[in-house]
Design an enzyme around this catalytic site. Structure first.
Site, PDB file in Angstrom:
ATOM      1  N   GLU A 392       0.820  -1.216   0.000  1.00  0.00           N
ATOM      2  CA  GLU A 392       0.000   0.000   0.000  1.00  0.00           C
ATOM      3  C   GLU A 392       0.856   1.270   0.000  1.00  0.00           C
ATOM      4  O   GLU A 392       0.486   2.267  -0.631  1.00  0.00           O
ATOM      5  CB  GLU A 392      -0.956  -0.006   1.195  1.00  0.00           C
ATOM      6  CG  GLU A 392      -1.948  -1.161   1.210  1.00  0.00           C
ATOM      7  CD  GLU A 392      -2.797  -1.281  -0.051  1.00  0.00           C
ATOM      8  OE1 GLU A 392      -2.937  -0.277  -0.784  1.00  0.00           O
ATOM      9  OE2 GLU A 392      -3.299  -2.388  -0.309  1.00  0.00           O
ATOM     10  N   HIS A 398       3.899   6.166  -5.176  1.00  0.00           N
ATOM     11  CA  HIS A 398       3.651   6.387  -6.607  1.00  0.00           C
ATOM     12  C   HIS A 398       2.761   7.624  -6.778  1.00  0.00           C
ATOM     13  O   HIS A 398       3.061   8.527  -7.576  1.00  0.00           O
ATOM     14  CB  HIS A 398       2.974   5.146  -7.193  1.00  0.00           C
ATOM     15  CG  HIS A 398       2.856   5.150  -8.681  1.00  0.00           C
ATOM     16  ND1 HIS A 398       2.236   4.142  -9.385  1.00  0.00           N
ATOM     17  CD2 HIS A 398       3.265   6.035  -9.625  1.00  0.00           C
ATOM     18  CE1 HIS A 398       2.281   4.397 -10.682  1.00  0.00           C
ATOM     19  NE2 HIS A 398       2.899   5.555 -10.844  1.00  0.00           N
TER      20      HIS A 398
END
Length: 599
Positions: A392, A398
């Protein structure tokens, strides 16, 4: 009798383990104030309808649309995150419902944009963009839009489709209510003879039981209930597929598959090539099934034996603070900058760590352009939870990079790329743990964990993808499908994928009804392509160090500033070839060799 262990209430969880949603809005009152502003001002977007004929007006609309979209997303985040903290809280349920209803209306305010822009002659639009300096940052967006020109409809039809979007979700909603609210499973006997009420939640534990009779009972009870409702599940799935086919036909695509992939400039051959490559390598999965049968000392291996651990190794209890350090050690190859972002995220309140009564299950990463990333966990002190943390936070970092480096219109990476960064983190972590493992049982456990990851994420998801492809193609040919047809397609795929060693129990035939992803058209293949791209990145980082990390960070920063295939190509991974999936198969084969050596 001892005290019954109960779930903690939300207020009993230490604040340091809760995400900081108050950084979005300090209070519901502050939320309501912005919501009223949005409702009062957003309808102004409709005033641009019919006026998008020059660069200045187009730019003004885009910036106004961005302003209100960002505000809507911020409101959405607050309402959803508060609701997920405790789904029984009626106040936050009401906020979530209110936002959901409004966003459907908001979508109709901007539905005219694409058809109106595309109604302009192509050369005229290109000249407007070329001669309007402010529109330069939207070049790729307009290129993407023009590539879809033949698939965008008149503004009247687009508005109708936007308003009908909620109704089109009916098959998925029906399936969800059936599976999550209406189904009741029977009571089975546990390992010590105790009576256990079977649920979807505890099934995942029971199917891993070392006691064959427990996992067989759970397996038969679970799928027996789905079987009783196969006609309703089948009708819902057929209706969902027909909706996707309807959308494809209305928008002038050759197929539902093309309609799903083409907006991101992904050739349908990428999908079909992945399915073909996995079919070419099914011998590896057959070899794994045979090996697992040997490790479990079974006379015959059934579908309900697939998830049983091959070792009795039990992970030590891992405190959350220790999990953070373990993940950081595993991600060390990504460099100091990445680790600093990870550390800062933990300290800044990105993560909601522990379960509490009413909290949404599972795990996810989410956020918007104007919020920090948020991570929901239900941490339970196990090694799997450490891996989930790595996964996660991969999503979140990202998102952090893409929001930091890209303007609003390009900050969201596509679904095709969504699982790459998270899985890269997982692969780096487990490689690190395998290399560190000195104890035989721990190493056996970890190697099998990675084999299972590839089996479930690549083999299994591409089997799902093949099921979708066959189902859609049958309906697109005008052939009728029934639940019995789904059962046969599913059974035959299981026989093919798992090989002659596997006893394909008839109960598994209804498993398709248990997969909610089939209501998100042609989504699941991206788990497999995403894992394959991640495997390529992880191998490159481990082999080539800093140079590979820089390329990888380029991928993280790219958002949707280019087509997903090109974003990966620039970072050194070419999904237009079968190479990444084939490389994953080589990884699987090398892990099989390690497993064979250990035993």
């Amino acid at each position: 009798m001892g005290e019954v262990k109960r779930q903690k209430l939300r207020e009993e969880i230490d604040e340091k383990y809760k995400w900081k949603v108050d950084k979005i809005y300090e209070s519901v009152e502050a939320f309501e104030k912005d919501f009223e502003i949005l409702k009062a001002e957003a309808p102004k977007l409709k005033e641009y309808q019919g006026k998008l004929k020059d660069g200045k007006t187009i730019y003004e609309f885009l910036k106004a649309s961005e302003k209100y979209s960002r505000l809507a997303e911020k409101l959405l985040m607050f309402a959803y995150l508060r609701c997920y903290e405790d789904t029984s809280n009626s106040k936050y349920q009401a906020l979530k419902t209110k936002v959901d209803i409004y966003l459907a209306e908001f979508g109709s305010y901007i539905a005219f944009f694409e058809p109106e822009i595309l109604a302009l002659p192509t050369e005229e639009l290109k000249n407007i963009i070329k001669n309007t300096e402010e529109l330069k940052e939207f070049n790729f967006m307009f290129d993407t839009l023009l590539s879809q020109k033949e698939h965008v409809l008149s503004k009247e039809i687009e508005e109708v489709l936007a308003l009908a979007s909620d109704s089109m979700q009916a098959p998925d909603n029906i399936r969800s209510m059936l599976a999550n609210a209406d189904m009741r499973f029977s009571i089975i006997k546990g390992e010590n003879g105790e009576e256990i009420q079977l649920t979807e939640e505890n099934y995942s534990s029971l199917i891993k039981s070392k006691d064959k009779s427990v996992r067989e009972a759970a397996f038969k009870a679970l799928f027996g209930e789905y079987k009783k409702l196969e006609n309703t599940f089948g009708t819902a799935l057929i209706s969902s597929i027909k909706n996707f086919i309807f959308n494809a036909k209305v928008r002038h695509y050759k197929s539902a598959l093309e309609a799903s992939l083409k907006p991101n400039n992904i050739p349908t051959e990428v999908y079909k090539s992945a399915v073909k490559t996995i079919n070419d390598n099914l011998g590896l999965l057959h070899r794994y099934v045979k090996l697992k049968k040997k490790l479990l000392n079974l006379d015959e291996i059934h579908m309900y034996d697939l998830y049983v651990p091959v070792t009795d190794y039990k992970s030590e209890e891992i405190q959350f603070e220790d999990a953070v350090e373990i993940v950081k050690d595993g991600l060390n190859p990504l460099g100091k900058e990445y680790l600093n972002i990870f550390d800062d995220g933990v300290k800044a309140g990105w993560i909601d760590v522990f379960e509490n009564k009413g909290k949404r299950g599972g795990a996810f990463s989410w956020g918007s352009y104007d919020t920090m990333p948020y991570v929901l966990l239900n941490y339970n002190y196990e090694l799997n939870d450490v891996s989930t943390l790595a996964h996660e936070m991969g999503h979140s970092i990202h998102s952090y990079y893409s929001r930091k480096e890209q303007p609003y219109q390009y900050h969201n990476y596509s679904l095709f790329l969504a699982e790459v960064a998270s899985t890269t983190n997982e692969i780096l972590l487990i490689n690190h743990l395998i290399n560190k493992a000195e104890d035989r049982e721990r190493k056996l456990y970890l190697v099998n964990q990675q084999l299972e990851q590839i089996r479930t994420t690549v083999f299994r998801q591409l089997m799902f993808a093949e099921f979708e492809l066959v189902s859609h193609e049958e309906l697109e040919k005008g052939n009728a499908l029934t639940p019995e047809d789904f059962n046969k397609i599913w059974h035959d795929l299981n026989v093919k994928y798992f090989g002659e060693e596997m006893v394909v129990d008839e109960e598994i035939d209804i498993e398709w009804a248990r997969i909610p992803h089939f209501f998100s058209d042609f989504y699941v293949y991206q788990y497999a392509t995403g894992y394959s791209a991640a495997n390529a990145f992880a191998n490159n980082i481990l082999e080539n160090g800093e140079a590979a990390v820089e390329k990888y960070k380029g991928f993280l920063k790219a958002g949707s500033s280019d087509y997903p295939i090109k974003v990966l190509q620039k970072a050194g991974v070419d999904m237009l070839t079968p190479e990444p999936v084939e490389a994953t198969m080589k990884t699987f084969e090398s892990l099989l060799a390690i497993l064979e050596e250990i035993i």
